[in-house]
Design a protein around this motif. Structure first.
Motif, mmCIF file in Angstrom:
data_model
loop_
_atom_site.group_PDB
_atom_site.id
_atom_site.type_symbol
_atom_site.label_atom_id
_atom_site.label_comp_id
_atom_site.label_asym_id
_atom_site.label_seq_id
_atom_site.Cartn_x
_atom_site.Cartn_y
_atom_site.Cartn_z
ATOM 1 N N SER A 125 42.595 45.820 38.644
ATOM 2 C CA SER A 125 43.292 45.423 37.412
ATOM 3 C C SER A 125 44.758 45.131 37.692
ATOM 4 C CB SER A 125 43.181 46.548 36.370
ATOM 5 O OG SER A 125 41.832 46.795 36.049
ATOM 6 N N HIS A 126 45.370 45.961 38.537
ATOM 7 C CA HIS A 126 46.770 45.744 38.900
ATOM 8 C C HIS A 126 46.929 44.393 39.609
ATOM 9 C CE1 HIS A 126 50.856 46.792 40.280
ATOM 10 N NE2 HIS A 126 50.487 46.212 41.428
ATOM 11 N N VAL A 127 45.974 44.087 40.517
ATOM 12 C CA VAL A 127 46.032 42.814 41.247
ATOM 13 C C VAL A 127 45.936 41.644 40.283
ATOM 14 C CG1 VAL A 127 44.858 41.369 42.944
ATOM 15 C CG2 VAL A 127 45.097 43.829 43.364
ATOM 16 N N ILE A 128 45.015 41.716 39.282
ATOM 17 C CA ILE A 128 44.848 40.633 38.311
ATOM 18 C C ILE A 128 46.103 40.477 37.453
ATOM 19 C CG2 ILE A 128 43.569 39.925 36.241
ATOM 20 C CD1 ILE A 128 41.086 41.196 37.520
ATOM 21 N N ASP A 129 46.660 41.602 37.015
ATOM 22 C CA ASP A 129 47.843 41.556 36.154
ATOM 23 C C ASP A 129 49.067 41.003 36.881
ATOM 24 O OD1 ASP A 129 46.352 42.626 34.120
ATOM 25 O OD2 ASP A 129 47.031 44.695 34.445
#
Length: 457
Positions: free
Chosen positions: A81-85
């Motif tokens: 999720s951090h990578v996508i954000d």
């Protein structure tokens, strides 16, 4: 620490390593500095001794200093999720070939035109024109760290050929430095970053990277990987592009795929964000004299394609380059392309020399003229003559100030050398030249005259 004599070297080196540990320097930086200082010792310490002192200075453990401080794996792990954000778009200098904020490796055989090709790309940036695919080149400044070729003669010629804007490119005058330009040193890398920011440069070129790594072993996988990680900080922290140039290994295409043709550890290509290879164009199983292939070998998502560039000689002087012309080329498999021939251009030239000599011996100038008419370069002819004589495909003999090439089994008769016989019809015996020990220009003049340059060098 400099110029320490025998008897004090061990203590000096240990003190040096301890000081660098206090400064929290990385292993690569410590070794680079230690090797530089060690080179001034009389005599220098061996590599194993340097490693021993480095470990001793760290209490036997050097792991803390691999990157200058301890690593924290827990904080380094990021969720999906951090990578996508925090998604970022790929930025390009030339899309598909040279990414921004990353390192690009340009590799190929020596003398094929790697430097010319990247200077031509740099010229388009200095003028804000277009890249070979027609896309717009951003106008900006270029820094060129040339570590092989002469600056004030060679680069003047190259700038003229590629029509570069001289106001928007800066070259390193390596002779102005008190010691070797070394990118394994943190201070040097920081200075390069400062130069990029001050100049507003969008592209930095290092030609060749092997001359800018101090004592780093080309085949040291861990060392190369760490160095490439440190090198990548230059473009990533300055929002620019970095191109480093490297040669293929001597065994070249005999091993693996094109990514493994680069000399040294595979980490040179594995660690580069993009890899471009420069190959000869091949026609009828022979390397083409003027045409080269510029191929995007590796990019993590897709390749940028393949282009051909050709050196166009001056209409009034075939020995002088006039320009470089680019054209799109069909995609191809580099390994299959190179495996279609084992014939180098000079091999074909040797065969042509033998064919010419089948009809009789040839005076050296006449032979040279015939080979130039077959569109061989002077460099190719020189290599063919040296290799052909080495392999006893043909020989030469000097008669009354003239040199004649002949096949080994050709009879040497009066008709073979019309008007060039000695007294009483006997051949003049060639005299060995007297080689001066100090006059370099005279030395090579004699080498050219007697065609024994290889022996002299």
């Amino acid at each position: 620490y400099l110029n320490t004599s025998e008897g004090n070297r061990d203590n000096t080196m240990l003190k040096l390593f301890r000081a660098m540990c206090i400064d929290d320097k990385s292993v690569l930086d410590m070794l680079s500095i230690a090797r530089t200082i060690n080179s001034t010792f009389s005599p220098p310490l061996d590599e194993n001794t340097l490693m021993r002192f480095m470990k001793r200075a760290n209490g036997g453990d050097i792991s803390e200093h691999v990157n200058g401080k301890k690593i924290n794996l827990k904080s380094a792990m990021k969720s999906g999720s951090h990578v996508i954000d925090n998604k970022t778009e790929e930025k390009w200098l030339w899309e598909g070939f040279i990414p921004m904020q990353s390192t690009t490796l340009l590799a190929g055989y020596g003398g094929l035109g790697k430097s010319y090709s990247i200077l031509d790309i740099a010229a388009r940036i200095t003028k804000g024109s277009t890249f070979p695919d027609g896309s717009k080149a951003p106008k900006g400044k270029v820094l060129y760290f040339g570590l092989e070729d002469p600056l004030y003669s060679d680069m003047n010629t190259r700038m003229e050929v590629v029509d570069i804007d001289p106001a928007n490119i800066s070259f390193l005058d390596k002779k102005s430095l008190p010691r070797t330009f070394n990118l394994t040193e943190r201070d040097t890398r920081e200075q390069v970053k400062d130069l990029i920011r001050e100049e507003g440069a969008v592209l930095t070129i290092v030609d060749t990277i092997s001359r800018a790594v101090g004592g780093l072993n080309d085949n040291d996988t861990n060392g190369v990987s760490e160095f490439m990680t440190q090198l990548d900080e230059i473009p990533s922290e300055t929002n620019s592009a970095l191109v480093i140039i490297k040669h293929f290994s001597k065994d070249g295409v005999s091993r693996g795929n094109a990514a493994h043709w680069v000399a040294g550890s595979s980490q040179w290509t594995d660690s580069a964000r993009s890899t471009i290879i420069c190959l000869p164009e091949i026609t009828n199983n022979v390397w083409h004299q003027n045409r080269r292939i510029f191929h995007s070998q590796k990019f993590n998502r897709f390749g940028g394609g393949t282009y051909q560039f050709e050196f166009i000689p001056d209409a009034n002087n075939s020995k002088k380059l006039n320009s470089i012309e680019w054209s799109e080329r069909d995609s191809f498999n580099p390994a299959q392309h190179m495996q279609q021939t084992t014939i180098f251009e000079y091999d074909k030239c040797i065969e042509d020399i033998v064919e010419i000599l089948n009809s009789g011996s040839k005076e050296v100038n006449d032979l040279q003229k015939e080979l130039l008419e077959k569109n061989y370069s002077e460099k190719t002819i020189r290599t063919a003559k040296n290799n052909g004589r080495r392999d006893n495909r043909f020989n030469f003999k000097r008669i009354e100030e003239k040199t004649y090439y002949h096949l080994p089994d050709q009879p040497i008769t009066r008709d073979s050398y019309k008007g060039h016989m000695g007294k009483e019809g006997k051949e003049d015996v060639p005299k060995e030249p007297t080689l001066p020990s100090t006059d370099i220009e005279q030395l090579f003049s004699i080498g050219d005259e007697y065609e024994i340059t290889k022996d002299i060098s």
